[in-house]
Write a protein that holds these residues in place. Structure first.
Motif, PDB file in Angstrom:
ATOM      1  N   GLY A 115      31.826  38.081  39.794  1.00 44.36           N
ATOM      2  CA  GLY A 115      32.154  39.147  40.737  1.00 44.36           C
ATOM      3  C   GLY A 115      33.521  38.948  41.351  1.00 44.36           C
ATOM      4  O   GLY A 115      34.520  38.821  40.644  1.00 44.36           O
ATOM      5  N   GLU A 116      33.571  38.867  42.665  1.00 48.63           N
ATOM      6  CA  GLU A 116      34.844  38.712  43.364  1.00 48.63           C
ATOM      7  C   GLU A 116      35.490  37.358  43.097  1.00 48.63           C
ATOM      8  O   GLU A 116      36.664  37.156  43.386  1.00 48.63           O
ATOM      9  N   GLY A 117      34.719  36.430  42.532  1.00 52.93           N
ATOM     10  CA  GLY A 117      35.260  35.105  42.239  1.00 52.93           C
ATOM     11  C   GLY A 117      35.928  35.005  40.878  1.00 52.93           C
ATOM     12  O   GLY A 117      36.277  33.909  40.429  1.00 52.93           O
ATOM     13  N   GLN A 118      36.112  36.145  40.205  1.00 50.82           N
ATOM     14  CA  GLN A 118      36.751  36.146  38.896  1.00 50.82           C
ATOM     15  C   GLN A 118      38.150  35.545  38.979  1.00 50.82           C
ATOM     16  O   GLN A 118      38.844  35.693  39.985  1.00 50.82           O
ATOM     17  N   SER A 119      38.542  34.893  37.901  1.00 51.05           N
ATOM     18  CA  SER A 119      39.860  34.279  37.836  1.00 51.05           C
ATOM     19  C   SER A 119      40.833  35.206  37.111  1.00 51.05           C
ATOM     20  O   SER A 119      40.657  35.492  35.928  1.00 51.05           O
ATOM     21  N   GLU A 120      41.852  35.667  37.823  1.00 50.38           N
ATOM     22  CA  GLU A 120      42.851  36.527  37.197  1.00 50.38           C
ATOM     23  C   GLU A 120      43.567  35.790  36.068  1.00 50.38           C
ATOM     24  O   GLU A 120      43.859  36.363  35.014  1.00 50.38           O
ATOM     25  N   PHE A 121      43.808  34.500  36.256  1.00 57.39           N
ATOM     26  CA  PHE A 121      44.471  33.694  35.232  1.00 57.39           C
ATOM     27  C   PHE A 121      43.648  33.665  33.948  1.00 57.39           C
ATOM     28  O   PHE A 121      44.164  33.909  32.859  1.00 57.39           O
ATOM     29  N   PHE A 126      41.840  35.272  28.418  1.00 62.75           N
ATOM     30  CA  PHE A 126      40.775  35.740  27.533  1.00 62.75           C
ATOM     31  C   PHE A 126      41.182  37.027  26.808  1.00 62.75           C
ATOM     32  O   PHE A 126      41.029  37.146  25.591  1.00 62.75           O
ATOM     33  N   TYR A 127      41.683  37.991  27.555  1.00 62.97           N
ATOM     34  CA  TYR A 127      42.078  39.262  26.936  1.00 62.97           C
ATOM     35  C   TYR A 127      43.242  39.056  25.956  1.00 62.97           C
ATOM     36  O   TYR A 127      43.284  39.689  24.896  1.00 62.97           O
TER      37      TYR A 127
END
Length: 197
Positions: A115-121, A126-127
């Protein structure tokens, strides 16, 4: 034999497709368990509590989708799922790439679950890996064996898992040749019977 699986796991799906493609359905009982529930049967068989997990007729547990696939291939009278990649380094490398992309897609799902704890890095990593990896697969589709074997099985599981778990990943739609190849596999009973849910 018993195969412990989860409906949503792409790794377990590769094993379930292998069972069907090798004509072993009558010899393999499939048992659905969610690993997050820590089911006793799975915990006792696989200390990692991951699916798929195959328990053979002697009670020996085998885990990791590649190990299970190779074992099932060896049990079939005319096992041919791994014969092509075992003779060709490029195909073996493509198979390794599909395994890595499955790992990436699953890790992305696990990060999204925060959720809100996702890592933008990590999301970016991954993408980016998916973008490059799928482009590489599409570029080498012509080298895929004509028969439906382990490389094809992994690719089907990968594309379907991305469609199932990551509908926000719109770049998948841009891999036209890969999607056309995937759509051609959709009528195989082994594919339709194991669709993620």
């Amino acid at each position: 034999m018993k195969l412990i699986y989860s409906d949503a796991s792409p790794y377990a799906r590769t094993a379930r497709i292998a069972v069907r493609e090798l004509g072993l359905s009558a010899k393999v009982e499939e048992i659905a368990h969610h690993p997050f529930d820590n089911p006793k049967e799975l915990v006792e068989a696989n200390p990692l509590c991951k699916v798929p997990c195959l328990i053979n007729d002697t009670g020996m547990a085998l885990f990791d989708s590649q190990v299970i696939g190779e074992y099932l291939d060896a049990q079939a009278d005319d096992g041919t799922l791994f014969s092509d990649i075992n003779k060709d380094w490029q195909l073996r490398t493509l198979y390794s790439l599909t395994r890595g992309l499955l790992d990436t897609a699953v890790a992305l799902q696990q990060d999204k679950m925060r959720g809100e704890g996702q890592s933008e890095f990590w999301q970016e990593r991954f993408y980016g890996a998916l973008d490059r990896g799928l482009a590489y697969l599409q570029q080498h589709l012509a080298s895929y064996p004509k028969r439906f074997e382990i490389l094809s099985i992994n690719t089907v599981a990968l594309v379907d898992y991305l469609r199932f778990r990551h509908p926000e990943y719109k770049k998948l739609d841009g891999f036209t040749k890969l999607n056309m190849w995937f759509d051609e596999q959709q009528n195989r009973p082994s594919v339709t019977q194991t669709a993620p849910k």
